[in-house]
Design a protein around this motif. Structure first.
Motif, mmCIF file in Angstrom:
data_model
loop_
_atom_site.group_PDB
_atom_site.id
_atom_site.type_symbol
_atom_site.label_atom_id
_atom_site.label_comp_id
_atom_site.label_asym_id
_atom_site.label_seq_id
_atom_site.Cartn_x
_atom_site.Cartn_y
_atom_site.Cartn_z
ATOM 1 N N ASP A 49 5.613 6.337 7.101
ATOM 2 C CA ASP A 49 6.837 6.308 6.293
ATOM 3 C C ASP A 49 7.156 4.892 5.812
ATOM 4 O O ASP A 49 8.311 4.456 5.845
ATOM 5 N N THR A 61 7.800 1.905 3.278
ATOM 6 C CA THR A 61 8.278 1.594 1.937
ATOM 7 C C THR A 61 8.387 0.082 1.801
ATOM 8 O O THR A 61 8.819 -0.607 2.730
ATOM 9 N N LYS A 62 7.978 -0.441 0.636
ATOM 10 C CA LYS A 62 8.065 -1.875 0.370
ATOM 11 C C LYS A 62 8.401 -2.081 -1.096
ATOM 12 O O LYS A 62 7.740 -1.521 -1.982
ATOM 13 N N ARG A 63 9.444 -2.885 -1.342
ATOM 14 C CA ARG A 63 9.848 -3.210 -2.706
ATOM 15 C C ARG A 63 9.776 -4.705 -2.924
ATOM 16 O O ARG A 63 10.026 -5.498 -2.017
ATOM 17 N N VAL A 117 8.584 -0.976 -6.886
ATOM 18 C CA VAL A 117 8.279 -0.271 -5.645
ATOM 19 C C VAL A 117 6.776 -0.366 -5.414
ATOM 20 O O VAL A 117 5.984 0.248 -6.133
ATOM 21 N N LEU A 162 5.208 0.257 -2.344
ATOM 22 C CA LEU A 162 4.833 1.374 -1.480
ATOM 23 C C LEU A 162 6.045 2.290 -1.350
ATOM 24 O O LEU A 162 7.155 1.821 -1.062
ATOM 25 N N ASP A 163 5.816 3.567 -1.540
ATOM 26 C CA ASP A 163 6.922 4.530 -1.541
ATOM 27 C C ASP A 163 6.677 5.583 -0.458
ATOM 28 O O ASP A 163 6.043 6.605 -0.696
ATOM 29 N N ASP A 164 7.141 5.287 0.770
ATOM 30 C CA ASP A 164 7.094 6.252 1.869
ATOM 31 C C ASP A 164 5.659 6.714 2.149
ATOM 32 O O ASP A 164 5.376 7.909 2.233
ATOM 33 N N ALA A 200 7.479 -4.395 6.315
ATOM 34 C CA ALA A 200 7.902 -3.279 5.473
ATOM 35 C C ALA A 200 9.422 -3.253 5.397
ATOM 36 O O ALA A 200 10.117 -3.696 6.318
ATOM 37 N N ASP A 201 9.946 -2.724 4.294
ATOM 38 C CA ASP A 201 11.397 -2.537 4.188
ATOM 39 C C ASP A 201 11.856 -1.422 5.111
ATOM 40 O O ASP A 201 12.962 -1.472 5.659
ATOM 41 N N SER A 202 11.009 -0.414 5.279
ATOM 42 C CA SER A 202 11.288 0.673 6.210
ATOM 43 C C SER A 202 9.970 1.276 6.655
ATOM 44 O O SER A 202 8.936 1.059 6.033
ATOM 45 N N ARG A 233 2.219 5.718 -4.073
ATOM 46 C CA ARG A 233 2.477 6.898 -3.251
ATOM 47 C C ARG A 233 1.200 7.392 -2.590
ATOM 48 O O ARG A 233 0.099 7.208 -3.106
#
Length: 505
Positions: free
Chosen positions: A19, A21-23, A28, A30-32, A66-68, A225
Motif C-alpha cells: 500500500d 504511495t509517494k508524491r 503521483v 506511486l499510487d497505492d 513513502a508518504d504512506s 499503479r
C-alpha cells in the motif's frame, strides 16, 4: 493472477512493500502499490519508463520514505532511514547508472566504507578483493584504477560488490544492459546458484526475454499503479507487453523490408578502408545514402570500438575513413561532426548527456555554433531547438528548460538522439541505441532510424539486441576484430546468433 498474490503457507517473504504511495508535489510517483518477494526468488519488476520502478527502488533501499504504506524485510519492519548500516544488512542494489568511483582502485571500490577501523592493510584488502572477484569469475586486476575498466568489467565489479555485502535481498536495475551473451549467461548462472542458497532478487529489466529466462514471478507497474503480479510461466509475452503499455498488439518494431531497396548505384555516404584500431583490424565497409547497416558480435568482437573510431572517439592505427569522399582526421570528434557524422554513444550517462544541463542545452550541444554570432548563444534559438526536439522525438518533459537528469531513461535517450540529429548529419552512428529503455521508447527510437534512412541518411546500428537489427538492410557480424559474415534483410535469429557465437556448420 492477482494484484498482490499471497505467498504459500511456510514461504518466507524476503521483502514486502504494501500500500505504498509517494508524491512529488503534484506528481503521483506511486499510487497505492505493492510487491512481495519470496526467499530464493528472482522477481521481475517491469513497466515503461516513468511507471514508478525507480521510486519504489529508492523506498526499498531507504533513500527516501513513502508518504504512506509499509516496507518490511524478512518479517521485520524496515529500519529508520538514518540507520544506513541496518539497511545494508537487509538490501543491496546494483543501479543502472554505475556507482563505481573511477579515481579509486578496483579493490577500494569493492570495499568502500567497509575497510574496517584504524589503518588499512592494503595487502589484505587486495587479497580479499581478489578472492571476491575470483569467486564471481571476474578476471580484473584489483590494483588498477576503476576508470580503466571496460563497461562490462565495471558492471561485473559492481554486481560482485553488491553480492559481497551479505544482504539476502538484492535489487538488480538493468544489470545486463551493457553485457554480451556469454557474460549474461555467467551472471544468470550465478543468480541461480545464489537463489539456491536463499538469496532473493528483484530484477528490473526492459529485456523481456531475460524475465522469462531467469525470473519466477513478474510484477507490472504502469502510470504509478500496480497492474498485475503473476508467475512468469503463466503469462504470455504479448499479455505482458499489453500490461506494460495498456495497449494490445505487443512490440511493433519497424523492419527494413518496408523501405525501398538501396541500389548498388546509390551514392556512398561513408567508406571505411582497411581500418585497424583498438580490438579490430583491416575492416573495409561502405554505407550508402539511405542504407542502414548493423554491426553485431560479442563484447570482444570489436564492434563498439569500430563504431567509436568512425565517430572519432578512438584513433585508428591504420586505414582511412571518408564521408562523401572527404577523408576524416583520425581520432577527432570535432572533425567527424564537421563532416556530417552524428552519434548516439553507448553510455548515455557518461558520454551522451550533461545531466545538470537542460533538455534544450543537451539537444543543441552539437549545433551551439549555429545559434548565435561570435560564439554567443541566443536564448530564443536555444529554446526553439529544445521545443523542436521535444515535438520531433516525443520527449516527455515539463519543458525545454527541465534538467535532463529529471527525465526517465527512455526520454533521456531520446534527447541523445535529438542531439545526434540536430545538425542533419549525412551519417548516423548508433551504439546500443535502445539500451535501458522501455518498449514504447524502443519503438519510437527505432522509428526514428527508419525515418531518417528514408530521408537519405546513412546509418550504422551497433547493438546486442536483435530487435534493434530488424531495421537494418544488412547486418555485418564481427568476430575477433574482423567482419566474419554478412546477412541481408531476411536473416533468421538462429543463423545470426550462431554467427555471433562463432558456431559454424
Amino acid at each position: 493472477m492477482s494484484a498482490q498474490a499471497q505467498p504459500a503457507a511456510g514461504v518466507r517473504l524476503a521483502a514486502v512493500a504494501r500500500d505504498v504511495t509517494k508524491r512529488f508535489g503534484r506528481t503521483v510517483a506511486l499510487d497505492d502499490v505493492g510487491i512481495e518477494i519470496r526467499d530464493g526468488e528472482s522477481h521481475a519488476l517491469v513497466g515503461r519508463n516513468g511507471a514508478g520502478k525507480s521510486t519504489l527502488v529508492s523506498i526499498l533501499t531507504g533513500l527516501q520514505a513513502a508518504d504512506s504504506g509499509e516496507v518490511s524485510f524478512f518479517g521485520e519492519p524496515a529500519p529508520a532511514l538514518s540507520d544506513r548500516e541496518a539497511w545494508r544488512r537487509n538490501v543491496a542494489c546494483v543501479y543502472q547508472r554505475s556507482t563505481i568511483m573511477p579515481a579509486l582502485s578496483v579493490a577500494e571500490n569493492l570495499f568502500i566504507n567497509r575497510q574496517g577501523k584504524g589503518l588499512i592493510s592494503w595487502p589484505k584488502l587486495r587479497r580479499q578483493a581478489n578472492e571476491l572477484l575470483e569467486s564471481f569469475g571476474v578476471d580484473v586486476d584489483v590494483t588498477k584504477p576503476a576508470s580503466d575498466l571496460t563497461v562490462e568489467q565495471r558492471q561485473l565489479v559492481e554486481i560482485a560488490r553488491a553480492l559481497s555485502v551479505g544482504a539476502k535481498f538484492i535489487i538488480l536495475d538493468e544489470p545486463t544492459a551493457q553485457l554480451d551473451g556469454p557474460a549474461i549467461e555467467r551472471l544468470f548462472d550465478r543468480l541461480r546458484a545464489l537463489q539456491d542458497n536463499g538469496i532473493a532478487f528483484m530484477f528490473i529489466s526492459h529485456h523481456l526475454e531475460e524475465i522469462y529466462e531467469v525470473c519466477q514471478t513478474v510484477t507490472v507497474f504502469r502510470d504509478a499503479r500496480h497492474i498485475l503480479t503473476a508467475p512468469v510461466a503463466e503469462l504470455g509475452r504479448a499479455e505482458l507487453v499489453d500490461a506494460m503499455t495498456g495497449e494490445p498488439g505487443g512490440l511493433s518494431v519497424p523492419g527494413a523490408a518496408d523501405r525501398p531497396d538501396v541500389g548498388e548505384d546509390s551514392e556512398v555516404a561513408l567508406s571505411v578502408e582497411n581500418l585497424t584500431g583498438d580490438s579490430f583490424r583491416d575492416v573495409t565497409l561502405r554505407v550508402r545514402k539511405g542504407e542502414v547497416i548493423g554491426l553485431a558480435g560479442s563484447a570482444s568482437s570489436g564492434k563498439h570500438q569500430l563504431a567509436e573510431t568512425v565517430y572519432g572517439l578512438r584513433k585508428a592505427s591504420a586505414g582511412t575513413i571518408r564521408v562523401s569522399g572527404e577523408k576524416l582526421k583520425p581520432g577527432s570528434v570535432l572533425d567527424a561532426l564537421r563532416h556530417g557524422i552524428g552519434c548516439v554513444p553507448r553510455d548515455r550517462h557518461h558520454q551522451g548527456l550533461v545531466l545538470g544541463l537542460s533538455v534544450a542545452e543537451n539537444a543543441a550541444m552539437t549545433v551551439m555554433n549555429r545559434l548565435g554570432p561570435a560564439g554567443l548563444v541566443a536564448p530564443g534559438r536555444l529554446a526553439q531547438v529544445g521545443r523542436t526536439a521535444i515535438e520531433s522525438y516525443d520527449i516527455v518533459t515539463s519543458g525545454a528548460g527541465q534538467p535532463v537528469s529529471d527525465l526517465s531513461g527512455g526520454n533521456q535517450q531520446k534527447v541523445v538522439m535529438a542531439r545526434a540529429l540536430a545538425g542533419d548529419p549525412d551519417v548516423l552512428v548508433l551504439i546500443n541505441p535502445t539500451a535501458g529503455v522501455d518498449v514504447k521508447s524502443k519503438e519510437s527510437l527505432l522509428g526514428v532510424v527508419d525515418r531518417v534512412a528514408r530521408a537519405g541518411t546513412a546509418v550504422i546500428v551497433v547493438s546486442d539486441e536483435l530487435d534493434d537489427l530488424r531495421v537494418c538492410d544488412r547486418v555485418l557480424v564481427m568476430f575477433h576484430g574482423q567482419v566474419a559474415a554478412q546477412f541481408g534483410r531476411d536473416w533468421s535469429e538462429q543463423e545470426l546468433v550462431a554467427s555471433i557465437e562463432g558456431v559454424t556448420e
